[in-house]
Design a protein around this motif. Sequence first.
Motif, PDB file in Angstrom:
ATOM      1  N   ALA A  94       0.816  -1.218   0.000  1.00 48.16           N
ATOM      2  CA  ALA A  94       0.000   0.000   0.000  1.00 48.16           C
ATOM      3  C   ALA A  94       0.848   1.266   0.000  1.00 48.16           C
ATOM      4  N   GLY A  95       2.023   1.216   0.621  1.00 47.53           N
ATOM      5  CA  GLY A  95       2.881   2.391   0.684  1.00 47.53           C
ATOM      6  C   GLY A  95       3.907   2.472  -0.428  1.00 47.53           C
ATOM      7  N   THR A  96       3.828   1.586  -1.400  1.00 48.24           N
ATOM      8  CA  THR A  96       4.788   1.560  -2.503  1.00 48.24           C
ATOM      9  C   THR A  96       4.347   2.514  -3.610  1.00 48.24           C
ATOM     10  N   LYS A  97       5.293   3.258  -4.146  1.00 55.05           N
ATOM     11  CA  LYS A  97       4.985   4.192  -5.225  1.00 55.05           C
ATOM     12  C   LYS A  97       4.716   3.437  -6.525  1.00 55.05           C
ATOM     13  N   GLY A  98       3.941   4.053  -7.394  1.00 53.86           N
ATOM     14  CA  GLY A  98       3.566   3.424  -8.650  1.00 53.86           C
ATOM     15  C   GLY A  98       4.752   2.982  -9.480  1.00 53.86           C
ATOM     16  N   SER A  99       5.816   3.773  -9.475  1.00 56.02           N
ATOM     17  CA  SER A  99       6.993   3.441 -10.286  1.00 56.02           C
ATOM     18  C   SER A  99       7.717   2.214  -9.782  1.00 56.02           C
ATOM     19  N   ALA A 100       7.504   1.837  -8.517  1.00 59.76           N
ATOM     20  CA  ALA A 100       8.201   0.699  -7.927  1.00 59.76           C
ATOM     21  C   ALA A 100       7.362  -0.576  -7.945  1.00 59.76           C
ATOM     22  N   LEU A 101       6.122  -0.477  -8.404  1.00 58.22           N
ATOM     23  CA  LEU A 101       5.267  -1.657  -8.464  1.00 58.22           C
ATOM     24  C   LEU A 101       5.623  -2.510  -9.676  1.00 58.22           C
ATOM     25  N   SER A 102       5.536  -3.813  -9.524  1.00 62.55           N
ATOM     26  CA  SER A 102       5.747  -4.714 -10.658  1.00 62.55           C
ATOM     27  C   SER A 102       4.567  -4.616 -11.616  1.00 62.55           C
ATOM     28  N   THR A 103       4.707  -5.204 -12.790  1.00 60.55           N
ATOM     29  CA  THR A 103       3.617  -5.197 -13.757  1.00 60.55           C
ATOM     30  C   THR A 103       2.362  -5.833 -13.171  1.00 60.55           C
ATOM     31  N   GLY A 104       2.540  -6.955 -12.484  1.00 59.47           N
ATOM     32  CA  GLY A 104       1.401  -7.608 -11.865  1.00 59.47           C
ATOM     33  C   GLY A 104       0.751  -6.744 -10.798  1.00 59.47           C
ATOM     34  N   GLN A 105       1.556  -6.059  -9.995  1.00 55.97           N
ATOM     35  CA  GLN A 105       1.013  -5.183  -8.963  1.00 55.97           C
ATOM     36  C   GLN A 105       0.305  -3.978  -9.574  1.00 55.97           C
ATOM     37  N   GLN A 106       0.834  -3.450 -10.662  1.00 58.81           N
ATOM     38  CA  GLN A 106       0.157  -2.341 -11.334  1.00 58.81           C
ATOM     39  C   GLN A 106      -1.213  -2.760 -11.851  1.00 58.81           C
ATOM     40  N   THR A 107      -1.296  -3.971 -12.395  1.00 61.30           N
ATOM     41  CA  THR A 107      -2.589  -4.473 -12.862  1.00 61.30           C
ATOM     42  C   THR A 107      -3.543  -4.662 -11.689  1.00 61.30           C
ATOM     43  N   ARG A 108      -3.039  -5.164 -10.574  1.00 59.86           N
ATOM     44  CA  ARG A 108      -3.882  -5.332  -9.387  1.00 59.86           C
ATOM     45  C   ARG A 108      -4.390  -3.982  -8.882  1.00 59.86           C
ATOM     46  N   LEU A 109      -3.521  -2.964  -8.901  1.00 63.34           N
ATOM     47  CA  LEU A 109      -3.937  -1.638  -8.455  1.00 63.34           C
ATOM     48  C   LEU A 109      -4.981  -1.053  -9.403  1.00 63.34           C
ATOM     49  N   ALA A 110      -4.800  -1.267 -10.704  1.00 61.02           N
ATOM     50  CA  ALA A 110      -5.812  -0.824 -11.667  1.00 61.02           C
ATOM     51  C   ALA A 110      -7.146  -1.509 -11.392  1.00 61.02           C
ATOM     52  N   LEU A 111      -7.099  -2.786 -11.086  1.00 62.40           N
ATOM     53  CA  LEU A 111      -8.322  -3.525 -10.786  1.00 62.40           C
ATOM     54  C   LEU A 111      -8.944  -3.022  -9.486  1.00 62.40           C
ATOM     55  N   ALA A 112      -8.110  -2.734  -8.493  1.00 59.09           N
ATOM     56  CA  ALA A 112      -8.628  -2.191  -7.234  1.00 59.09           C
ATOM     57  C   ALA A 112      -9.356  -0.873  -7.470  1.00 59.09           C
ATOM     58  N   THR A 113      -8.826  -0.051  -8.348  1.00 62.19           N
ATOM     59  CA  THR A 113      -9.472   1.222  -8.684  1.00 62.19           C
ATOM     60  C   THR A 113     -10.827   0.979  -9.328  1.00 62.19           C
ATOM     61  N   ALA A 114     -10.882  -0.001 -10.219  1.00 58.52           N
ATOM     62  CA  ALA A 114     -12.122  -0.288 -10.937  1.00 58.52           C
ATOM     63  C   ALA A 114     -13.221  -0.804 -10.021  1.00 58.52           C
ATOM     64  N   VAL A 115     -12.850  -1.487  -8.919  1.00 58.75           N
ATOM     65  CA  VAL A 115     -13.877  -2.086  -8.056  1.00 58.75           C
ATOM     66  C   VAL A 115     -14.142  -1.260  -6.804  1.00 58.75           C
ATOM     67  N   LEU A 116     -13.623  -0.041  -6.746  1.00 59.25           N
ATOM     68  CA  LEU A 116     -13.871   0.805  -5.583  1.00 59.25           C
ATOM     69  C   LEU A 116     -15.363   0.941  -5.298  1.00 59.25           C
ATOM     70  N   GLY A 117     -16.159   1.122  -6.335  1.00 55.56           N
ATOM     71  CA  GLY A 117     -17.599   1.276  -6.158  1.00 55.56           C
ATOM     72  C   GLY A 117     -18.360  -0.023  -6.156  1.00 55.56           C
ATOM     73  N   ASP A 118     -17.663  -1.165  -6.101  1.00 53.33           N
ATOM     74  CA  ASP A 118     -18.258  -2.496  -6.104  1.00 53.33           C
ATOM     75  C   ASP A 118     -19.217  -2.688  -7.281  1.00 53.33           C
TER      76      ASP A 118
END
Length: 333
Positions: free
Chosen positions: A136-160
Motif C-alpha cells: 500500500a505504501g509503494t509508489k507506482g513506479s516501484a510496483l511490478s507489472t502484476g502489482q500495477q494491474t492489481r492496483l488498476a483492478l482495485a481502482t475499478a472495483v472501488l464502487g463495487d
Amino acid sequence: MTAVPPLAFSVRALTKRYGLVSAVENVSFTVASGSTAALVGPRGAGKTTIARTLLGLLEPTSGTAAVAGPGSNRARGDNAERDIGSARIVGGVLAPRGLHPSRTARDHLKVYAAAVGVPDGRVAEVLELVGLTEAAGTKGSALSTGQQTRLALATAVLGDPPLLILDEPMDGLDAAERGWLQDFLRRHTTRGGSALLTSESLAAVLPGADQVIVLNEGAVVYQGSPARLRRGHPDRLVVAASTPIALATTLAARGFIDAVIRPDGRLAVAEATEADIRDAAAAAQVRLDSIVPDLIHPDRVLAALTRPPSPAPYPGLAGPAHHPTPMPYGIPR
C-alpha cells in the motif's frame, strides 16, 4: 422452461470508423450476466475500440453498445439515452494503467475514492481484495507489472460494480499472476458479477472464459464456448503407418472419423487414444512406425482464425490502433 439469464453486455451492429478506416464493422454479440467473456484477436482487431465504447469513452459511428442489457440507460449509440446517471454499474481497466509514478498505491486509491464518492475505508478493503495490503505504501513506479494491474483492478472495483471491462489485463503477467486474475474473476462471477476482458493471446484467457469472441480486422470470426472452439481444432495423434489409408478406414469404422493424411504421408487422428490406434492397426494388419502427439496450442487456433491486419489504404492514414487518447482507466461508472 429454462429462464434466460439477463444480459450483462450487448453489442448490436456496432461500427466505429476513423475517416475511411473501420476499426469495428457491424459487430454483434451478447454476454450473459454471471459469466466471463473474452474478446480475443490480434493487435488492431478492434478489441479496445469495443471496450472503450462499452465504457462510454467512444461514440460509435453506428449501432449500439450497452451494459446491463439493451434496455438499460447505459446504451451507447443509435437511439441510446444519454442520461447515464451516477450508479456505479461498470468498472474498467484500460491501458496504460494511469498510475502516477510518485503516488503510493494507497494515495492513488484515495484520489479515486474521493472522485467516485466512496469512503476512505473502502481503500483498505480493495487493497486487501487484490492482495496489495503490504504494498500500500509503494509508489507506482516501484510496483511490478502484476502489482500495477492489481492496483488498476482495485481502482475499478472501488464502487463495487457488478460489471467489469478489462482491456488486456493479462499483458505482461506471468503464469502465477494470470492464475490469480482468473481466480478473482471466477469469484466475481460466482457472486453474480460479469466480466468482459480483451487479449491478444487466446491461451492467456481461455482457462477462465465462459465465452470466446474472436475478432479479426474489426469483424467477429468466432463466437461461442471454449469447448466448441477446441472441438473445431482438436489435439491429435500423428501416426506413421505402412498403409495410412487402411488404418484411417478401420478407425472410421470404429467411430474415429476425424483422421487426415498429412502431406508427409502421416495420419493425424483426433479423439482416439494410442490404444485405439494400435487396436485398429492390428485389426487392419497395418505396421505402426511411430505415434506422436500434436497438441494444438490455443494461440495456434487463434492464428488459424485470424490474419495480419491490412495496411492503411493511403500513406499516413490512421488505422484502427490510432484513436483519441481516452481518459485514465478505473473510475467506476
